[in-house]
Scaffold this motif. Structure first.
Motif, mmCIF file in Angstrom:
data_model
loop_
_atom_site.group_PDB
_atom_site.id
_atom_site.type_symbol
_atom_site.label_atom_id
_atom_site.label_comp_id
_atom_site.label_asym_id
_atom_site.label_seq_id
_atom_site.Cartn_x
_atom_site.Cartn_y
_atom_site.Cartn_z
ATOM 1 N N MET A 196 -10.725 -21.431 22.644
ATOM 2 C CA MET A 196 -10.449 -22.793 22.190
ATOM 3 C C MET A 196 -10.804 -22.932 20.698
ATOM 4 O O MET A 196 -10.029 -23.465 19.909
ATOM 5 N N PHE A 200 -7.491 -23.379 18.594
ATOM 6 C CA PHE A 200 -7.136 -24.798 18.625
ATOM 7 C C PHE A 200 -7.987 -25.684 17.732
ATOM 8 O O PHE A 200 -7.931 -26.893 17.849
ATOM 9 N N THR A 201 -8.802 -25.082 16.865
ATOM 10 C CA THR A 201 -9.575 -25.938 15.961
ATOM 11 C C THR A 201 -9.288 -25.564 14.507
ATOM 12 O O THR A 201 -8.780 -24.485 14.220
ATOM 13 N N ARG A 202 -9.642 -26.485 13.618
ATOM 14 C CA ARG A 202 -9.501 -26.206 12.190
ATOM 15 C C ARG A 202 -10.344 -25.005 11.799
ATOM 16 O O ARG A 202 -9.935 -24.165 11.015
ATOM 17 N N ARG A 205 -8.509 -21.887 12.528
ATOM 18 C CA ARG A 205 -7.425 -21.691 11.574
ATOM 19 C C ARG A 205 -7.962 -21.178 10.242
ATOM 20 O O ARG A 205 -7.398 -20.287 9.602
ATOM 21 N N TYR A 206 -9.102 -21.754 9.823
ATOM 22 C CA TYR A 206 -9.693 -21.325 8.560
ATOM 23 C C TYR A 206 -10.174 -19.874 8.648
ATOM 24 O O TYR A 206 -10.112 -19.135 7.659
ATOM 25 N N PHE A 208 -8.733 -17.482 10.357
ATOM 26 C CA PHE A 208 -7.514 -16.693 10.134
ATOM 27 C C PHE A 208 -7.162 -16.678 8.644
ATOM 28 O O PHE A 208 -6.846 -15.640 8.076
ATOM 29 N N ALA A 209 -7.205 -17.854 8.030
ATOM 30 C CA ALA A 209 -6.785 -17.971 6.626
ATOM 31 C C ALA A 209 -7.684 -17.136 5.709
ATOM 32 O O ALA A 209 -7.195 -16.413 4.846
ATOM 33 N N ILE A 222 -10.533 -24.526 0.905
ATOM 34 C CA ILE A 222 -11.305 -24.280 2.123
ATOM 35 C C ILE A 222 -12.731 -23.898 1.724
ATOM 36 O O ILE A 222 -12.928 -23.134 0.779
ATOM 37 N N ARG B 328 -12.098 -28.049 -3.650
ATOM 38 C CA ARG B 328 -12.320 -29.207 -2.778
ATOM 39 C C ARG B 328 -12.584 -30.467 -3.600
ATOM 40 O O ARG B 328 -12.084 -31.540 -3.292
ATOM 41 N N LEU B 348 -0.188 -17.580 2.683
ATOM 42 C CA LEU B 348 -0.619 -16.538 3.626
ATOM 43 C C LEU B 348 0.651 -15.866 4.127
ATOM 44 O O LEU B 348 1.345 -16.377 4.995
ATOM 45 N N MET B 351 1.447 -15.224 7.848
ATOM 46 C CA MET B 351 1.429 -16.328 8.796
ATOM 47 C C MET B 351 2.730 -17.100 8.710
ATOM 48 O O MET B 351 3.521 -16.929 7.800
ATOM 49 N N LEU B 359 -2.171 -26.008 5.351
ATOM 50 C CA LEU B 359 -3.497 -25.433 5.081
ATOM 51 C C LEU B 359 -4.354 -26.317 4.163
ATOM 52 O O LEU B 359 -5.531 -26.537 4.420
ATOM 53 N N LEU B 362 -5.158 -29.846 6.001
ATOM 54 C CA LEU B 362 -5.422 -29.744 7.442
ATOM 55 C C LEU B 362 -6.387 -30.822 7.915
ATOM 56 O O LEU B 362 -6.230 -31.375 8.999
ATOM 57 N N GLY B 368 -9.647 -34.792 13.700
ATOM 58 C CA GLY B 368 -10.670 -34.337 14.638
ATOM 59 C C GLY B 368 -10.936 -32.867 14.463
ATOM 60 O O GLY B 368 -10.402 -32.246 13.548
ATOM 61 N N PRO B 369 -11.777 -32.284 15.319
ATOM 62 C CA PRO B 369 -12.022 -30.849 15.201
ATOM 63 C C PRO B 369 -10.826 -30.017 15.654
ATOM 64 O O PRO B 369 -10.681 -28.865 15.267
ATOM 65 N N PHE B 370 -9.983 -30.610 16.491
ATOM 66 C CA PHE B 370 -8.891 -29.821 17.058
ATOM 67 C C PHE B 370 -7.627 -29.912 16.224
ATOM 68 O O PHE B 370 -7.372 -30.917 15.563
ATOM 69 N N LEU B 371 -6.850 -28.849 16.275
ATOM 70 C CA LEU B 371 -5.562 -28.852 15.590
ATOM 71 C C LEU B 371 -4.611 -29.775 16.331
ATOM 72 O O LEU B 371 -4.739 -29.971 17.531
#
Lengths: 333, 508
Positions: A196, A200-202, A205-206, A208-209, A222, B328, B348, B351, B359, B362, B368-371
């Motif tokens: 998960m 499914f979270t930022r 994803r980060y 991976f990036a 990032i 940032r 990337l 990807m 990216l 995001l 939230g924490p989820f994509l």
């Protein structure tokens, strides 16, 4: 099957992703090989035993998947496991005086273990990101430090859990629910939470990036240091969770606890299809990789073809072969 | 003097070169004669470097011939050229950083005595060659420890250590101090006396005037003039390099009014060792161009500005001082930077498109924490609709897209945070003309929406066609900011090459 010649090769109705399929194919092949070598291989007792023992490495490998996906490496996990186990045992023995030999003591001791694991991971992560030092070097250093701390705490010998506590804690490794041992339940939960987080979270994803191209990640605003540090903390927590189910198995820890676990965990991750250079990670693959390693060891024990003393050599060969295979798959793309 | 009288050492006849569908050189004829310095000048992208690479064997011409001593030859690569005495000194150094100066100079052709290296002899010879260049670097110094200009000297010493017939130098003085450049010119005189033919590329017209016997001007891959240096003034050269009408490629300019809000003020901005004392202001709706030669510090300046490099000086956002320590901080101030290095720092490549587009933004798209897969799909829909990104399938790795589509994807990526200040670095590099035009219109539209834009470009027509004002940089400093009628190629070239500097000295 007849092949119809076409000007361009027809695309398969579904795309067989070799990186995903290869670990599974290897696992199935091992089952067949095991069954052929010794009929005892497929017995429930044997398989349960093998899988349960593979849970430590599999749980650590889940953590290592994050570290490696984000372009890092943690060589200290084996030493860290010994250190966390040692501290946990000392903490439980000490807490027993206050809270008695019951579940209260065990649960508090487990919490101590998790905190120590997270802290050990945090040290790795902070030194790597703040100190701008290669992960390889930093974790090689902490590997020596954590391992020698255990030796020091055990005064060169073995740290043993109080026998009364051992009786309370023992079922965590040896018993289970619905016929499945607790370590496998723990692995299932760690695997599900890990998947998960990674997919499914930022945060995932980060990872991976950053592993894919750290410059792009930096130019994309990032917080690289924070994400990388978090991967090492996560690795530390996974090591601690592995210790939670390892300690009740033997009830002791020494300088040789968790020896070469880093090799097994990294091998499991690579067999599972995660790219060693980062940017691509598979949680399920890492778990399959850990199981594969355990099965190979088991088959070697059950057969008389290769000495079980060569287990380490076989694992070493496998990691080299897995990386070669990955590269040839990547080259074909 | 009849140039045909003597056989040139090296020449090209009717040479054309295409990369894929793009023709970068058309029917070039050029003669390098013994004991002559032949300067080749032209704007960035005029085809000078390609021509040099053909002369030295790194590229093969698509048409035409390379002729050595009257004989047509086919060089199999740089080493083949070097074996025949044709040496190219690159803009990027070709030195092994961890080896010493003498080890570099003799790399691959070490002198030996029996099975052992003859270090004493190599050191002595290295010393002689360095002395000829008036270069004081010890032969035993590690190349990594040398300054950029000393590295250049080592490169030149390495070239002169060979049996040299043709020396091709690509902007050799770009990294040299005036004293070092003077030493180089004395060396060039000695090489001329020895009968070496020299091709000399430079943007510095005063240098060309001083050192060249003959000047050839390239423009858009075509040879527009080839004359004796004595016949040309520096202004003639600048005029020949430019001499082109602006095509109808650019959207109509709509500069902001003088009352438009100043959204960004930069005062005395420096990037240690690269940029010094740059000050400018940027208004809402403005497109400010940054022109200058490659290496003038434009990219370093804006990377420092947005916090990707350490910087000194002050940045004010809407009158309030801001630190901008990293990307940032810049995003929090709604400032985005589109890198010139889209493959190395922008996308990337392995990807898919959606994670690339989202990216930077995001945390806005998925609070939230989820994509949020739906939000990411919508972002990609927006990118495709707004920026006309064309891809056969959406699940392709970005690597498979054309350069133009990658550039549009990167544009979509930075626009996702709804920036107020957008910095474009070489936004059309390596992109076909149709996509270029689209990108010019995106930039003009962004400005029309009230965003402030900075456009760094090495293509002068682009800067002139698109930008309301143009800042010209030279050697890490702001040489001048041009407005209105002064925004033309002649003026920019004069500032960029140092023929002209504004009286801003006191400002730093």
């Amino acid at each position: 099957m007849t092949a119809v010649p076409q000007p361009k090769p027809a695309r398969l109705p579904f795309r067989l992703d070799l990186r995903l399929a290869a670990p599974l194919i290897a696992l199935v092949a091992l089952f067949i090989l095991g069954a052929l070598v010794n009929s005892a291989f497929l017995s429930t007792g044997n398989l349960t035993n093998v899988l349960t023992r593979s849970a430590f490495i599999a749980i650590i490998a889940v953590g290592a998947t994050f570290v490696i996906t984000a372009g890092g490496l943690d060589l200290s996990v084996g030493a860290m496991a010994a250190f966390v186990s040692g501290v946990m045992i000392i903490a439980m023995n000490w807490l027993m005086r206050e809270f008695g030999a019951g579940w209260g003591t065990v649960v508090l001791g487990m919490l101590v273990g998790i905190v120590v694991g997270a802290a050990a991971g945090l040290v790795n992560g902070l030194v790597i990101t703040r100190g701008r030092i290669e992960a390889f070097i930093v974790t090689l250093g902490t590997m020596g430090i954590y391992r020698s701390l255990v030796t020091y705490l055990a005064d060169g010998g073995t740290l043993s859990l109080n026998t009364q506590l051992r009786a309370v804690y023992r079922p965590v490794y040896y018993e289970g629910m619905l016929g499945i041992p607790w370590p496998l339940w723990v692995l299932a939960v760690v695997g599900a939470v890990g998947a998960m987080l990674l997919y499914f979270t930022r945060f995932g994803r980060y990872c991976f990036a950053i592993g894919s191209n750290e410059d792009v990640a930096r130019y994309s605003a990032i917080n690289i240091d924070r994400i990388k540090t978090l991967t090492y903390v996560l690795q530390g927590v996974c090591v601690a969770i592995a210790c939670l189910i390892y300690v009740p198995r033997l009830g002791s820890a020494s300088a040789t606890t968790g020896l070469l676990w880093e090799l097994e965990a990294i091998t499991a991750v690579i067999i599972g299809g995660t790219a060693l250079k980062g940017g691509y990670g598979r949680i399920g693959g890492s778990i399959i990789g850990a199981v594969t390693l355990a099965l190979i060891g088991n088959i070697m024990n059950l057969s008389n073809m290769v000495s079980e003393y060569l287990n380490g050599a076989v694992q070493g060969l496998i990691i080299v072969a897995a990386v070669l295979l990955q590269r040839s798959i990547a080259a074909r793309k | 003097m009849d140039p045909q009288a003597e056989t040139p050492v090296l020449a090209v006849v009717g040479v054309a070169k295409s990369f894929g569908p793009v023709q970068v050189l058309h029917q070039i004829g050029l003669r390098l004669e013994a004991g002559q310095v032949h300067a080749i000048i032209g704007e960035n992208g005029a085809g000078k470097s390609t021509l040099m690479k053909i002369l030295s064997g790194y590229h093969h011409p698509t048409e035409g011939q390379v002729v050595l001593d009257g004989q047509p030859i086919t060089l199999s690569g740089g080493p083949d050229g070097e074996a025949r005495g044709i040496v190219l000194i690159h803009q990027e150094f070709n030195l092994a950083e961890h080896l010493t100066v003498e080890e570099n100079i003799f790399l691959g052709r070490e002198l030996t005595r029996g099975p052992f290296l003859d270090k004493a002899r190599m050191r002595r010879m290295t010393r002689e060659w360095l002395d000829a260049l008036e270069c004081r670097v010890p032969a035993t110094a590690r190349v990594a420890d040398l300054s950029v200009s000393d590295k250049q000297m080592v490169e030149i010493a390495k070239a002169t250590s060979r049996r040299l017939r043709v020396l091709i130098m690509d902007e050799p003085t770009a990294v040299l101090t005036p004293t070092e450049a003077a030493a180089l010119f004395r060396l060039i005189d000695r090489l001329k006396a020895q009968g070496v033919a020299i091709a000399y590329i430079s943007h510095k017209l005063d240098e060309v005037k001083a050192v060249a016997d003959r000047v050839t001007v390239l423009r858009d891959g075509r040879l527009v003039a080839s004359r004796a240096a004595a016949e040309l003034s520096q202004d003639d050269m600048a005029h020949l390099m430019v001499g082109r009408e602006l095509a109808d490629l650019y959207p109509a300019k709509a500069p902001p009014s003088a009352e438009a809000e100043v959204v960004l003020e930069v005062a005395g901005l420096g990037v240690p060792g690269l940029v010094e004392g740059v000050s400018f202001a940027l208004r809402r709706g403005e497109i400010l161009g940054f022109a200058g030669l490659i290496g003038a510090g434009r990219t370093e300046l804006v990377e420092g500005l947005v916090g990707l490099r350490p910087k000194t000086g002050r940045v004010r956002r809407r009158g309030r001082e801001v630190a901008l320590r990293d990307a940032r901080d810049a995003v929090a101030e709604r400032i985005v930077y589109l890198t010139e290095d889209r493959k190395g720092k922008g996308l990337l490549l392995d990807m898919q498109m959606a994670p690339n587009v989202t990216l930077l933004a995001l945390d806005r798209l998925c609070p939230g924490p989820f994509l949020d897969a739906r939000a990411e799909t919508k972002a990609l829909d927006r990118a495709v609709a707004t920026f006309d990104v064309r891809a056969g399938r959406r699940d392709l790795a970005v690597r498979a897209l054309s350069g133009g589509n990658q550039q549009k994807l990167m544009l979509a990526k930075v626009m996702e945070i709804d920036p107020e200040i957008v910095i474009f670095d070489e936004p059309t590099r390596g992109i076909d003309i149709g996509t270029k035009q689209q990108i010019y219109h995106f930039i003009a539209e962004a400005a029309a929406q009230g965003r402030a834009c900075i456009v760094i470009s090495s293509e002068l027509p682009e800067v002139i066609g698109l930008c309301h004002r143009v800042a010209v940089m030279r050697a890490g400093r702001l040489a001048g900011i041009l407005e209105g009628g002064d925004v033309n190629e002649g003026e920019i070239v004069r500032y960029a090459t140092g023929l002209k500097t504004s009286e801003m000295k006191g400002a730093a």
